[in-house]
Design an enzyme around this catalytic site. Structure first.
Site, mmCIF file in Angstrom:
data_model
loop_
_atom_site.group_PDB
_atom_site.id
_atom_site.type_symbol
_atom_site.label_atom_id
_atom_site.label_comp_id
_atom_site.label_asym_id
_atom_site.label_seq_id
_atom_site.Cartn_x
_atom_site.Cartn_y
_atom_site.Cartn_z
ATOM 1 N N ASP A 127 -0.217 11.310 1.169
ATOM 2 C CA ASP A 127 -1.556 10.836 1.527
ATOM 3 C C ASP A 127 -1.583 9.300 1.618
ATOM 4 O O ASP A 127 -1.894 8.626 0.640
ATOM 5 C CB ASP A 127 -2.535 11.331 0.449
ATOM 6 C CG ASP A 127 -3.958 10.976 0.791
ATOM 7 O OD1 ASP A 127 -4.218 10.588 1.950
ATOM 8 O OD2 ASP A 127 -4.813 11.084 -0.110
ATOM 9 N N THR A 128 -1.242 8.764 2.789
ATOM 10 C CA THR A 128 -1.201 7.308 2.997
ATOM 11 C C THR A 128 -1.752 6.963 4.379
ATOM 12 O O THR A 128 -2.024 7.850 5.197
ATOM 13 C CB THR A 128 0.256 6.782 2.945
ATOM 14 O OG1 THR A 128 0.947 7.303 4.077
ATOM 15 C CG2 THR A 128 0.978 7.168 1.667
ATOM 16 N N ARG A 183 0.859 -1.197 0.000
ATOM 17 C CA ARG A 183 0.000 0.000 0.000
ATOM 18 C C ARG A 183 0.894 1.246 0.000
ATOM 19 O O ARG A 183 2.111 1.149 0.073
ATOM 20 C CB ARG A 183 -0.945 0.012 1.206
ATOM 21 C CG ARG A 183 -0.259 0.053 2.535
ATOM 22 C CD ARG A 183 -1.227 0.343 3.691
ATOM 23 N NE ARG A 183 -0.477 0.587 4.889
ATOM 24 C CZ ARG A 183 -0.336 -0.286 5.885
ATOM 25 N NH1 ARG A 183 -0.927 -1.455 5.827
ATOM 26 N NH2 ARG A 183 0.392 0.027 6.943
ATOM 27 N N GLY A 184 0.249 2.417 -0.088
ATOM 28 C CA GLY A 184 0.955 3.691 0.048
ATOM 29 C C GLY A 184 2.038 3.909 -1.004
ATOM 30 O O GLY A 184 1.888 3.522 -2.175
ATOM 31 N N ILE A 185 3.134 4.507 -0.580
ATOM 32 C CA ILE A 185 4.212 4.876 -1.501
ATOM 33 C C ILE A 185 4.832 3.632 -2.139
ATOM 34 O O ILE A 185 5.143 3.616 -3.339
ATOM 35 C CB ILE A 185 5.300 5.683 -0.738
ATOM 36 C CG1 ILE A 185 4.717 6.999 -0.202
ATOM 37 C CG2 ILE A 185 6.515 5.949 -1.631
ATOM 38 C CD1 ILE A 185 5.616 7.731 0.785
ATOM 39 N N ASN A 219 11.674 0.965 1.659
ATOM 40 C CA ASN A 219 10.526 1.856 1.818
ATOM 41 C C ASN A 219 9.704 1.597 3.086
ATOM 42 O O ASN A 219 9.177 2.529 3.678
ATOM 43 C CB ASN A 219 9.624 1.699 0.579
ATOM 44 C CG ASN A 219 8.260 2.291 0.790
ATOM 45 O OD1 ASN A 219 8.074 3.513 0.728
ATOM 46 N ND2 ASN A 219 7.266 1.442 1.051
ATOM 47 N N TYR A 240 10.336 8.596 15.339
ATOM 48 C CA TYR A 240 10.315 8.611 13.869
ATOM 49 C C TYR A 240 11.457 9.476 13.325
ATOM 50 O O TYR A 240 12.206 9.054 12.443
ATOM 51 C CB TYR A 240 8.952 9.140 13.404
ATOM 52 C CG TYR A 240 8.746 9.099 11.907
ATOM 53 C CD1 TYR A 240 8.504 7.902 11.251
ATOM 54 C CD2 TYR A 240 8.775 10.272 11.148
ATOM 55 C CE1 TYR A 240 8.297 7.865 9.877
ATOM 56 C CE2 TYR A 240 8.562 10.247 9.784
ATOM 57 C CZ TYR A 240 8.321 9.038 9.146
ATOM 58 O OH TYR A 240 8.120 9.012 7.784
ATOM 59 N N LYS A 291 14.628 8.434 10.990
ATOM 60 C CA LYS A 291 14.800 8.972 9.633
ATOM 61 C C LYS A 291 16.092 9.785 9.495
ATOM 62 O O LYS A 291 16.691 9.810 8.424
ATOM 63 C CB LYS A 291 13.573 9.795 9.234
ATOM 64 C CG LYS A 291 12.294 8.952 9.098
ATOM 65 C CD LYS A 291 12.432 7.876 8.026
ATOM 66 C CE LYS A 291 11.164 7.094 7.777
ATOM 67 N NZ LYS A 291 11.293 6.087 6.720
HETATM 68 N N1 LIG Z 1 3.170 9.188 4.348
HETATM 69 C C1 LIG Z 1 4.003 10.191 4.590
HETATM 70 O O1 LIG Z 1 3.586 11.322 4.866
HETATM 71 C C2 LIG Z 1 5.492 9.972 4.485
HETATM 72 C C3 LIG Z 1 6.331 11.098 4.403
HETATM 73 C C4 LIG Z 1 7.702 10.906 4.325
HETATM 74 C C5 LIG Z 1 8.245 9.633 4.329
HETATM 75 N N2 LIG Z 1 7.401 8.552 4.406
HETATM 76 C C6 LIG Z 1 8.020 7.222 4.418
HETATM 77 O O2 LIG Z 1 7.586 6.502 3.278
HETATM 78 C C7 LIG Z 1 7.625 5.100 3.559
HETATM 79 C C8 LIG Z 1 6.293 4.468 3.173
HETATM 80 O O3 LIG Z 1 5.288 5.038 3.998
HETATM 81 P P1 LIG Z 1 3.739 5.083 3.628
HETATM 82 O O4 LIG Z 1 3.282 6.430 4.020
HETATM 83 O O5 LIG Z 1 3.522 4.584 2.256
HETATM 84 O O6 LIG Z 1 3.180 4.047 4.732
HETATM 85 P P2 LIG Z 1 1.990 2.981 4.695
HETATM 86 O O7 LIG Z 1 0.931 3.374 3.751
HETATM 87 O O8 LIG Z 1 1.642 2.759 6.122
HETATM 88 O O9 LIG Z 1 2.716 1.662 4.093
HETATM 89 C C9 LIG Z 1 3.747 1.033 4.804
HETATM 90 C C10 LIG Z 1 4.049 -0.301 4.161
HETATM 91 O O10 LIG Z 1 5.116 -0.941 4.891
HETATM 92 C C11 LIG Z 1 4.700 -2.239 5.321
HETATM 93 N N3 LIG Z 1 5.409 -2.581 6.566
HETATM 94 C C12 LIG Z 1 5.333 -1.951 7.768
HETATM 95 N N4 LIG Z 1 6.137 -2.548 8.654
HETATM 96 C C13 LIG Z 1 6.741 -3.571 8.001
HETATM 97 C C14 LIG Z 1 7.681 -4.574 8.392
HETATM 98 N N5 LIG Z 1 8.172 -4.635 9.649
HETATM 99 N N6 LIG Z 1 8.095 -5.473 7.472
HETATM 100 C C15 LIG Z 1 7.604 -5.441 6.194
HETATM 101 N N7 LIG Z 1 6.717 -4.517 5.771
HETATM 102 C C16 LIG Z 1 6.285 -3.603 6.674
HETATM 103 C C17 LIG Z 1 3.175 -2.128 5.440
HETATM 104 O O11 LIG Z 1 2.528 -3.384 5.374
HETATM 105 P P3 LIG Z 1 2.127 -4.252 6.686
HETATM 106 O O12 LIG Z 1 1.789 -3.277 7.778
HETATM 107 O O13 LIG Z 1 0.957 -5.074 6.240
HETATM 108 O O14 LIG Z 1 3.346 -5.080 6.988
HETATM 109 C C18 LIG Z 1 2.874 -1.284 4.199
HETATM 110 O O15 LIG Z 1 2.892 -2.093 3.034
HETATM 111 C C19 LIG Z 1 7.956 4.982 5.054
HETATM 112 O O16 LIG Z 1 9.342 4.727 5.207
HETATM 113 C C20 LIG Z 1 7.610 6.354 5.598
HETATM 114 O O17 LIG Z 1 8.335 6.667 6.758
HETATM 115 C C21 LIG Z 1 6.050 8.685 4.469
#
Ligand SMILES: NC(=O)c1ccc[n+]([C@@H]2O[C@H](COP(=O)([O-])OP(=O)(O)OC[C@H]3O[C@@H](n4cnc5c(N)ncnc54)[C@H](OP(=O)(O)O)[C@@H]3O)[C@@H](O)[C@H]2O)c1
Length: 231
Positions: free
Chosen positions: A187-188, A12-14, A88, A153, A157
């Site tokens: 937006d995630t 999901r997400g990014i 990611n 967090y 990071k």
């Molecule tokens: N959203 C933002 O505003 C934002 C901004 C800057 C950076 N980021 C970074 O972008 C990256 C992706 O974030 P996102 O916003 O797309 O988050 P998200 O929608 O919550 O997706 C996170 C993904 O990681 C998986 N995951 C979590 N823990 C895991 C583990 N221990 N082992 C394997 N898979 C795992 C989740 O699946 P399961 O939970 O089912 O395992 C999911 O597929 C992250 O590193 C986040 O810090 C996000």
């Protein structure tokens, strides 16, 4: 383009949007998260974009060395190489430092920072044998600027950026390029768990960030570069 790409947390997400971007462009992608059922669902949604043989759907927890070894080993067995690794998968908690339990601190640091280390350590030997590769570590705008209620967090990071630069230095001259991508709010599900009161027009789409990651994977920047993704 026929490159082999591992994307952690790609259900999901990014991560999901990034998997879609690479598949649409003819690359082969390993997608996974901790939950097999989420992987299967994501795999089905990605199928219209690319032939099924271009996708390997697995499950595993990036906090565990043996899961990381299994995913990298299965990728090498199935596709024979790894051209791009995108670290990611990540989690966050929105709470003050006083509210943060030791367990939550460990969970965030183990996922965001140790998971990135474990994948780097497992993938680098294969990339060295191949004579090159590209690694993209997803940090955050909060990887260079601390923010209230994100202490664990932010610590993780900031750590990802130090790790990126150290490994870029260590691998210089090997043909391996290591980058950090620093997105602003996206937006995630991860963002939905916070209460930042952001202007919705300033929140990025996962597809927009995926496009920037895809471009960075072309490997034209100097190894160790940080790529900020802002609205
Ligand atoms: N959203 C933002 O505003 C934002 C901004 C800057 C950076 N980021 C970074 O972008 C990256 C992706 O974030 P996102 O916003 O797309 O988050 P998200 O929608 O919550 O997706 C996170 C993904 O990681 C998986 N995951 C979590 N823990 C895991 C583990 N221990 N082992 C394997 N898979 C795992 C989740 O699946 P399961 O939970 O089912 O395992 C999911 O597929 C992250 O590193 C986040 O810090 C996000």
């Amino acid at each position: 383009m026929d490159r082999v790409v591992i994307i952690t947390g790609s259900t999901r997400g990014i991560g999901f949007a990034t998997a879609a971007e690479f598949l649409r462009n003819g690359d082969r992608v390993v997608i996974f998260c901790r939950h097999g059922v989420h992987g299967e669902r994501a795999g089905k949604r990605l199928l219209p974009l690319s032939p099924s043989e271009n996708m390997l759907t697995l499950s595993g927890d990036i906090r565990r060395g043996k899961d990381v070894k299994n995913i990298v080993g299965r990728c090498l067995k199935h596709f024979g190489r790894i051209d791009i690794l995108i670290n990611n998968a990540g989690i966050a908690a929105y709470q003050t430092i006083d509210e943060t339990s030791e367990r939550q601190w460990d969970d965030i640091l183990d996922t965001n920072l140790k998971g990135t280390f474990l994948f780097l350590r497992e993938v680098l030997p294969a990339m060295r044998r191949q004579g090159g590769g590209t690694i993209i570590n997803i940090s955050s705008a909060m990887g260079v600027q601390g923010e209230a209620k994100f202490s664990a967090y932010c610590a993780s990071k900031f750590g990802v950026i130090g790790l990126t630069q150290a490994v870029a230095d260590e691998t210089s001259g090997s043909g391996i390029r290591v980058y950090a991508v620093l997105p602003w709010a996206v937006d995630t599900t991860l963002l939905a768990g916070t209460d930042l009161g952001l202007d919705p027009s300033k929140v990025l789409s996962p597809e927009y960030v995926a496009g920037k990651i895809f471009k960075a994977a072309g490997g034209r920047r100097k190894s160790g570069s940080l790529l900020e993704v802002y609205p």
